[in-house]
Design a protein around this motif. Structure first.
Motif, PDB file in Angstrom:
ATOM      1  N   THR A   4       0.814  -1.215   0.000  1.00 39.13           N
ATOM      2  CA  THR A   4       0.000   0.000   0.000  1.00 39.13           C
ATOM      3  C   THR A   4       0.847   1.264   0.000  1.00 39.13           C
ATOM      4  O   THR A   4       0.362   2.335  -0.328  1.00 39.13           O
ATOM      5  CB  THR A   4      -0.939   0.014   1.218  1.00 39.13           C
ATOM      6  N   SER A   5       2.108   1.159   0.366  1.00 39.00           N
ATOM      7  CA  SER A   5       3.002   2.324   0.391  1.00 39.00           C
ATOM      8  C   SER A   5       4.086   2.231  -0.681  1.00 39.00           C
ATOM      9  O   SER A   5       5.178   2.754  -0.527  1.00 39.00           O
ATOM     10  CB  SER A   5       3.649   2.462   1.769  1.00 39.00           C
ATOM     11  N   GLY A   6       3.806   1.527  -1.744  1.00 41.17           N
ATOM     12  CA  GLY A   6       4.764   1.451  -2.830  1.00 41.17           C
ATOM     13  C   GLY A   6       5.407   0.088  -2.944  1.00 41.17           C
ATOM     14  O   GLY A   6       4.908  -0.902  -2.421  1.00 41.17           O
ATOM     15  N   ILE A   7       6.527   0.053  -3.612  1.00 41.62           N
ATOM     16  CA  ILE A   7       7.256  -1.187  -3.835  1.00 41.62           C
ATOM     17  C   ILE A   7       8.326  -1.291  -2.755  1.00 41.62           C
ATOM     18  O   ILE A   7       9.070  -0.341  -2.525  1.00 41.62           O
ATOM     19  CB  ILE A   7       7.900  -1.190  -5.234  1.00 41.62           C
ATOM     20  N   ARG A   8       8.388  -2.418  -2.107  1.00 33.92           N
ATOM     21  CA  ARG A   8       9.317  -2.601  -0.998  1.00 33.92           C
ATOM     22  C   ARG A   8      10.281  -3.742  -1.295  1.00 33.92           C
ATOM     23  O   ARG A   8       9.913  -4.736  -1.915  1.00 33.92           O
ATOM     24  CB  ARG A   8       8.550  -2.925   0.289  1.00 33.92           C
ATOM     25  N   GLY A   9      11.512  -3.594  -0.843  1.00 33.57           N
ATOM     26  CA  GLY A   9      12.512  -4.635  -0.996  1.00 33.57           C
ATOM     27  C   GLY A   9      13.879  -4.068  -0.708  1.00 33.57           C
ATOM     28  O   GLY A   9      14.038  -2.883  -0.433  1.00 33.57           O
ATOM     29  N   ILE A  10      14.883  -4.905  -0.789  1.00 30.58           N
ATOM     30  CA  ILE A  10      16.254  -4.494  -0.530  1.00 30.58           C
ATOM     31  C   ILE A  10      16.871  -3.984  -1.829  1.00 30.58           C
ATOM     32  O   ILE A  10      16.878  -4.694  -2.843  1.00 30.58           O
ATOM     33  CB  ILE A  10      17.075  -5.664   0.047  1.00 30.58           C
ATOM     34  N   TYR A  11      17.397  -2.753  -1.764  1.00 33.95           N
ATOM     35  CA  TYR A  11      18.028  -2.160  -2.941  1.00 33.95           C
ATOM     36  C   TYR A  11      19.240  -3.000  -3.349  1.00 33.95           C
ATOM     37  O   TYR A  11      20.050  -3.399  -2.530  1.00 33.95           O
ATOM     38  CB  TYR A  11      18.463  -0.717  -2.666  1.00 33.95           C
ATOM     39  N   GLY A  12      19.328  -3.255  -4.629  1.00 32.61           N
ATOM     40  CA  GLY A  12      20.430  -4.037  -5.163  1.00 32.61           C
ATOM     41  C   GLY A  12      20.135  -5.529  -5.217  1.00 32.61           C
ATOM     42  O   GLY A  12      20.844  -6.273  -5.868  1.00 32.61           O
ATOM     43  N   GLU A  13      19.094  -5.942  -4.504  1.00 31.21           N
ATOM     44  CA  GLU A  13      18.673  -7.345  -4.538  1.00 31.21           C
ATOM     45  C   GLU A  13      17.303  -7.437  -5.205  1.00 31.21           C
ATOM     46  O   GLU A  13      17.212  -7.770  -6.371  1.00 31.21           O
ATOM     47  CB  GLU A  13      18.652  -7.932  -3.128  1.00 31.21           C
ATOM     48  N   GLU A  14      16.240  -7.112  -4.477  1.00 32.60           N
ATOM     49  CA  GLU A  14      14.899  -7.125  -5.082  1.00 32.60           C
ATOM     50  C   GLU A  14      14.619  -5.850  -5.879  1.00 32.60           C
ATOM     51  O   GLU A  14      13.952  -5.874  -6.904  1.00 32.60           O
ATOM     52  CB  GLU A  14      13.800  -7.257  -4.013  1.00 32.60           C
ATOM     53  N   ILE A  15      15.112  -4.725  -5.392  1.00 34.56           N
ATOM     54  CA  ILE A  15      14.881  -3.431  -6.036  1.00 34.56           C
ATOM     55  C   ILE A  15      16.134  -3.040  -6.825  1.00 34.56           C
ATOM     56  O   ILE A  15      17.186  -2.781  -6.253  1.00 34.56           O
ATOM     57  CB  ILE A  15      14.564  -2.332  -4.996  1.00 34.56           C
ATOM     58  N   THR A  16      15.995  -3.006  -8.139  1.00 31.33           N
ATOM     59  CA  THR A  16      17.115  -2.656  -9.016  1.00 31.33           C
ATOM     60  C   THR A  16      16.671  -1.614 -10.035  1.00 31.33           C
ATOM     61  O   THR A  16      15.477  -1.374 -10.213  1.00 31.33           O
ATOM     62  CB  THR A  16      17.619  -3.901  -9.782  1.00 31.33           C
TER      63      THR A  16
END
Length: 73
Positions: A4-16
């Motif tokens: 509900t607050s956007g896309i969440r994840g660890i930068y460089g792993e899930e978020i690229t």
């Protein structure tokens, strides 16, 4: 990943940058408002989103650094 607050994840792993560009390309339809927070990854992810949106011929509205609810609004 999508919440509900956007896309969440660890930068460089899930978020690229590749993910950010791809999502922007899918959701860009005419206009796309882009906002970011103050994390170090912000400028790089912003650039990737802009490139993805441009690939879909979208007009960009740069909100700059804003709270997450601002982008949702």
């Amino acid at each position: 990943m999508f919440g509900t607050s956007g896309i969440r994840g660890i930068y460089g792993e899930e978020i690229t940058e590749k993910l950010a560009s791809g999502i922007a390309g899918v959701f860009a339809d005419g206009k796309l408002a882009i906002g970011r927070d103050i994390r170090e990854s912000g400028p790089s992810l912003f650039k990737a989103v802009v490139m993805g949106a441009f690939s879909s011929q979208a007009n960009i509205i740069d909100l700059g650094i804003v709270p997450t609810p601002t982008v949702a609004l």
